[in-house]
Write a protein that holds these residues in place. Structure first.
Motif, short mmCIF file in Angstrom:
data_model
loop_
_atom_site.label_atom_id
_atom_site.label_comp_id
_atom_site.label_asym_id
_atom_site.label_seq_id
_atom_site.Cartn_x
_atom_site.Cartn_y
_atom_site.Cartn_z
N GLY A 176 -4.68 6.97 -12.13
CA GLY A 176 -6.03 7.24 -12.34
C GLY A 176 -6.42 8.63 -12.51
O GLY A 176 -7.12 9.04 -11.90
N PRO A 177 -6.02 9.33 -13.84
CA PRO A 177 -6.06 10.67 -13.57
C PRO A 177 -7.65 10.86 -13.88
O PRO A 177 -8.02 12.21 -13.65
N HIS A 178 -8.49 9.91 -14.42
CA HIS A 178 -9.72 10.23 -14.61
C HIS A 178 -10.51 10.49 -13.33
O HIS A 178 -11.65 10.88 -13.17
N LEU A 179 -9.78 9.90 -12.19
CA LEU A 179 -10.47 10.37 -11.00
C LEU A 179 -9.60 11.28 -10.08
O LEU A 179 -10.27 11.67 -9.28
N GLU A 180 -8.30 11.28 -10.42
CA GLU A 180 -7.43 12.28 -9.92
C GLU A 180 -7.56 13.55 -10.23
O GLU A 180 -7.41 14.60 -9.40
N GLU A 181 -7.55 13.91 -11.53
CA GLU A 181 -7.99 15.13 -12.00
C GLU A 181 -9.31 15.04 -13.14
O GLU A 181 -8.95 15.22 -14.39
N PRO A 182 -10.19 14.87 -12.50
CA PRO A 182 -11.53 14.38 -13.41
C PRO A 182 -11.86 15.54 -14.34
O PRO A 182 -12.20 15.25 -15.56
N ALA A 183 -11.83 16.94 -14.00
CA ALA A 183 -12.44 17.99 -14.85
C ALA A 183 -11.36 17.98 -16.05
O ALA A 183 -11.72 18.13 -17.08
N LEU A 184 -10.13 18.22 -15.60
CA LEU A 184 -8.80 18.18 -16.82
C LEU A 184 -9.05 17.14 -17.47
O LEU A 184 -8.98 17.16 -18.95
N ASN A 232 0.92 -1.32 -0.01
CA ASN A 232 0.09 -0.02 -0.06
C ASN A 232 0.81 1.35 -0.14
O ASN A 232 0.53 2.26 -0.54
N VAL A 233 2.09 1.21 0.51
CA VAL A 233 3.00 2.37 0.41
C VAL A 233 3.15 2.51 -1.07
O VAL A 233 3.16 3.90 -1.52
N PHE A 234 3.58 1.69 -1.87
CA PHE A 234 3.64 1.80 -3.34
C PHE A 234 2.26 2.44 -4.04
O PHE A 234 2.46 3.36 -4.82
N TYR A 235 1.34 1.72 -3.62
CA TYR A 235 -0.08 2.14 -4.44
C TYR A 235 -0.51 3.62 -3.90
O TYR A 235 -1.06 4.29 -4.86
N ASP A 236 0.00 3.95 -2.70
CA ASP A 236 -0.41 5.49 -2.20
C ASP A 236 0.28 6.52 -3.17
O ASP A 236 -0.07 7.38 -3.20
N ARG A 237 1.51 6.12 -3.36
CA ARG A 237 2.48 6.88 -4.41
C ARG A 237 2.02 6.91 -5.70
O ARG A 237 1.94 7.95 -6.43
N HIS A 238 1.83 5.59 -6.44
CA HIS A 238 1.95 5.47 -7.92
C HIS A 238 0.80 4.98 -8.57
O HIS A 238 0.69 4.68 -9.45
N VAL A 239 -0.40 4.54 -7.63
CA VAL A 239 -1.66 4.01 -8.10
C VAL A 239 -2.92 4.86 -8.17
O VAL A 239 -3.57 5.22 -8.93
N PHE A 240 -3.02 5.47 -6.73
CA PHE A 240 -4.02 6.38 -6.48
C PHE A 240 -3.67 7.27 -5.38
O PHE A 240 -3.36 6.76 -4.22
N ARG A 241 -3.61 8.62 -5.51
CA ARG A 241 -2.85 9.57 -4.52
C ARG A 241 -3.70 10.08 -3.58
O ARG A 241 -3.51 10.74 -2.63
N LEU A 242 -5.10 10.20 -4.09
CA LEU A 242 -6.06 10.88 -3.26
C LEU A 242 -6.12 10.25 -1.87
O LEU A 242 -6.19 9.03 -1.87
N GLU A 262 -9.03 9.51 -0.06
CA GLU A 262 -10.02 8.83 -0.03
C GLU A 262 -10.47 8.22 -1.43
O GLU A 262 -10.34 8.82 -2.50
N LYS A 263 -10.63 7.01 -1.41
CA LYS A 263 -10.78 6.33 -2.55
C LYS A 263 -12.29 6.24 -2.86
O LYS A 263 -13.23 6.27 -2.24
N PRO A 264 -12.67 6.90 -4.43
CA PRO A 264 -14.15 7.01 -4.87
C PRO A 264 -14.70 5.54 -4.71
O PRO A 264 -14.06 4.35 -4.86
N THR A 265 -15.95 5.46 -4.31
CA THR A 265 -16.75 4.07 -4.44
C THR A 265 -16.58 3.41 -5.74
O THR A 265 -16.58 2.09 -5.38
#
Length: 299
Positions: free
Chosen positions: A278-286, A180-190, A192-195
């Motif tokens: 996951g930029p579609h979730l991390e920066e969705p508007a852009l 999860n240390v790797f995941y928090d850096r390189h898979v999803f950085r926010l 809270e994870k969306p549902t």
């Protein structure tokens, strides 16, 4: 929240069933955007927000690849069953079954981007464009890049990962904590994870057959049947306008994406500076802005 679907169901794929979800009107003059999820062995859920493309005028198809989600599960199938050709055949069958094979765009994310690139290299007549999001061009190349990212983790984390990988104890709580240390850096950085992302992760956990067989026990320990797979040799055959999307902090590094940019004849590349995998979730508007601009360019 994603727009309500206009249709849902399954199509026959040999003796199996592929689950799909349609948003918008498949009879639209604009090409249908077909979303090819990652994994392998994930589900459509984490890409649900992209159903909003229908509100901009493009019909959208989500589907669950064989082995997960609403499609047929085959937990007893061996490694020789789960092949790239199987999933290419499933995608082709879906396009024709839904009647969109003559006018469509593929958007593949992660493994789905590689699968979509391999399909596009066959130059299907109805393909209008290709979006490759957060996808390596080669698993061996990606594995080399992952080793660099792993070496940059906080002291002791990679050593813990390596010890459990060597002992084949990757299901231990200690390994999962280090993972999860790797995941928090390189898979999803926010924080809270969306549902929808949680839903896909739970689906993998409920039936990890495909993921464990083709990938391995984690995103960065690729020891499954895909470990030697590459689409690099196929890329010059892709003849449609192609959009590459990746995150600055992505587990799929710039080096792992570079062959797409070097070898596809008509290509552009957008890197999302605040995103990982996951930029579609991390920066969705852009992300939506970039995607809609690309789709409009196809008009």
């Amino acid at each position: 929240m994603a727009p309500a679907p206009s249709a849902r169901g399954t199509v026959a794929f040999g003796p199996y069933r592929t689950w799909y979800r349609v948003t918008g009107d498949l009879q639209s003059a604009r090409p249908t955007v077909v979303l090819v999820h990652g994994g392998p062995g994930s589900t459509h859920d984490y890409l649900l927000s992209l159903a909003a493309l229908a509100e901009h005028g493009w019909p959208v198809v989500h589907y669950d690849q064989l082995g997960n989600g609403g499609s047929t599960h085959l937990p007893q199938a061996g490694a020789d069953f789960w092949t790239v050709e199987l999933f290419l055949g499933e995608l082709d069958n879906l396009l024709h079954s839904l009647g969109v094979a003559d006018n469509f765009v593929l958007l593949g994310q992660s493994w789905g981007g590689m699968l979509s690139a391999a399909y596009a290299a066959r130059q299907p007549e109805g393909l209008r464009g290709l979006v490759v999001a957060n996808s390596p061009a080669s698993y061996p190349l990606w594995t080399d890049e992952l080793a660099v990212l792993r070496a940059q983790l906080p002291p002791g984390v990679n050593e813990t990962l390596l010890a459990h990988e060597a002992a084949d104890t990757t299901d231990s709580p200690e390994y999962l904590e280090a993972m999860n240390v790797f995941y928090d850096r390189h898979v999803f950085r926010l924080p809270e994870k969306p549902t929808e992302l949680t839903a896909s992760m739970m689906e993998i956990a409920n039936d990890p057959t495909v993921y464990f067989t083709m990938n391995g026990p984690s995103e960065f320990h690729v020891v499954g049947t895909l470990r030697d797979w590459s689409v690099i040799d196929l890329l010059p055959r892709i003849q449609v306008p192609t959009l590459l999307l990746s995150g600055r902090h992505d587990e799929v590094t710039v080096g792992a994406v570079q062959p797409y940019y070097d070898l596809i004849p008509d290509v552009r590349w957008e890197i999302f500076e605040e995103s990982s995998h996951g930029p579609h979730l991390e920066e969705p508007a852009l992300f939506m802005k970039v995607l809609v601009e690309y789709l409009r360019s196809l008009d």
